[in-house]
Design a protein around this motif. Structure first.
Motif, PDB file in Angstrom:
ATOM      1  N   CYS A 158       0.825  -1.216   0.000  1.00  0.00           N
ATOM      2  CA  CYS A 158       0.000   0.000   0.000  1.00  0.00           C
ATOM      3  C   CYS A 158       0.855   1.261   0.000  1.00  0.00           C
ATOM      4  O   CYS A 158       2.072   1.224   0.184  1.00  0.00           O
ATOM      5  N   CYS A 161       3.135   2.013   2.941  1.00  0.00           N
ATOM      6  CA  CYS A 161       4.265   1.103   3.186  1.00  0.00           C
ATOM      7  C   CYS A 161       5.353   1.191   2.117  1.00  0.00           C
ATOM      8  O   CYS A 161       6.509   0.879   2.398  1.00  0.00           O
ATOM      9  N   ARG A 184       3.677   6.324   6.703  1.00  0.00           N
ATOM     10  CA  ARG A 184       3.162   6.785   8.000  1.00  0.00           C
ATOM     11  C   ARG A 184       4.160   7.707   8.693  1.00  0.00           C
ATOM     12  O   ARG A 184       3.784   8.536   9.514  1.00  0.00           O
ATOM     13  N   CYS A 214      -2.980  -5.000   2.080  1.00  0.00           N
ATOM     14  CA  CYS A 214      -1.583  -4.638   1.835  1.00  0.00           C
ATOM     15  C   CYS A 214      -0.719  -5.869   2.073  1.00  0.00           C
ATOM     16  O   CYS A 214      -0.714  -6.436   3.164  1.00  0.00           O
ATOM     17  N   GLU A 217       1.756  -5.716   5.032  1.00  0.00           N
ATOM     18  CA  GLU A 217       1.186  -5.715   6.382  1.00  0.00           C
ATOM     19  C   GLU A 217       0.467  -7.012   6.715  1.00  0.00           C
ATOM     20  O   GLU A 217       0.301  -7.340   7.894  1.00  0.00           O
TER      21      GLU A 217
HETATM   22 ZN   LIG Z   1       0.777  -1.269   3.794  1.00  0.00          ZN
END
Ligand SMILES: [Zn+2]
Length: 249
Positions: A158, A161, A184, A214, A217
């Motif tokens: 995503c 990330c 993030r 994602c 993740e």
């Molecule tokens: Zn991600």
């Protein structure tokens, strides 16, 4: 819709790590034969996926470019290097493998043709989505509404990330504004699924289904970014031919 179902009008689904026979670090449903896994295990895994598809799946061999391969029934394997596979014959099954890159499945209700696309950063930049759409429209042999095209974007790393160097983000976002993202922590990043969805919308697709998973993740999926040496999952689509997708005037 069952787990992994791609939400298209033909049989189409996304695999994850589970249900195969490969040993760590390829456990267990690794579909790539170029990552160092036991070739017999990969063959067995491909059979498992083909059984689910109801047809022998032709898996693409990605080159991070825009080459297109037309796959016919009883095609000789392995296929040439190509990031786009297209088919128009009933019963031909296509597979796009990846681990963080986007598997994109396309169906054209005007012709019944299908495509499986491997779209990572380079492919997006070079225009692999446009190449796939051009190839599938070329199979129509007549003009038809682009709104009859539908697509499904599978599990992909995503935009929160996928950290990249700033100059790389600028290069890709220069062509695909929707790709510009930040992690993030505020570092430069690329949002592949958003950029692909945006491009498909620009091209006039009637509907685009997009997974919110994602790969980095979600440990149910292979992630090259997360794990380095690892397997590959796939998006699979089966061509139903021109007659079984409903009447298109
Ligand atoms: Zn991600």
């Amino acid at each position: 819709m069952t787990v992994g179902d791609a939400g298209l009008p033909v049989r189409a689904f996304f695999t994850d790590c589970s249900g195969g026979v490969s040993l760590p670090p390829f456990d267990s449903l690794n579909l790539a034969d170029h990552v160092g896994d036991d070739p017999q295990a990969v063959l067995r895994n491909r059979k498992i996926v083909s059984e689910r598809a109801g047809a022998t799946v032709a898996f693409l061999r990605a080159d991070h470019g825009i080459a297109v391969a037309h796959v016919r029934a009883n095609a000789r394997l392995p296929l040439p290097l190509a990031d786009v596979l297209v088919a128009s014959e009933s019963g031909v099954a296509l597979g796009a493998i990846g681990a963080d890159c986007a598997p994109v499945l396309i169906h054209d209700a005007a012709s019944g043709a299908v495509a499986a696309v491997h779209c990572g950063r380079e492919g997006l930049y070079l225009g692999v989505i446009d190449a796939a759409v051009a190839a599938i429209i070329d199979l129509r042999g007549r003009n038809a509404d682009s709104g009859l095209l539908t697509a499904s974007i599978g599990p992909t790393i995503c935009g929160r990330c996928y950290q990249v160097p700033a100059e790389m983000r600028e290069r890709v976002a220069g062509r695909h504004r929707a790709a510009r993202s930040t992690t993030r922590r505020g570092a430069p990043a690329l949002d592949l699924p958003r950029a692909i969805e945006s491009r498909l919308a620009e091209l006039g697709f009637g509907e685009v289904v997009r997974s919110d998973i994602c790969t980095m993740e979600d440990e149910r999926y292979f992630s090259h970014r997360r794990d380095g040496l690892t397997g590959r999952h796939a998006g699979v689509i089966v061509c139903a031919g021109p007659r079984t997708v409903g009447h298109i005037a």
